[in-house]
Design a protein around this motif. Sequence first.
Motif: not given
Length: 63
Positions: A23-28
């Motif tokens: 699972k990645m956040d908005a910043d990758g």
Amino acid sequence: MNFLNLFNDDPEDTGIAGVDIYKMDADGKAIEHWDTLQPVGNPGNSAPWLAPDIPRANSNGMF
């Protein structure tokens, strides 16, 4: 992925199926990680380590 001979040197080894999920956040950046391993059976032995000689529930293969 199918890892052959991950735990042994048996030439008849059908392998271990492996999956990694991130699972990645908005910043990758990865913020969560899950993985699983499952023995790859054959039509007459769907779970060779857990319950030998139990046939598969369907004819679909893993790979």
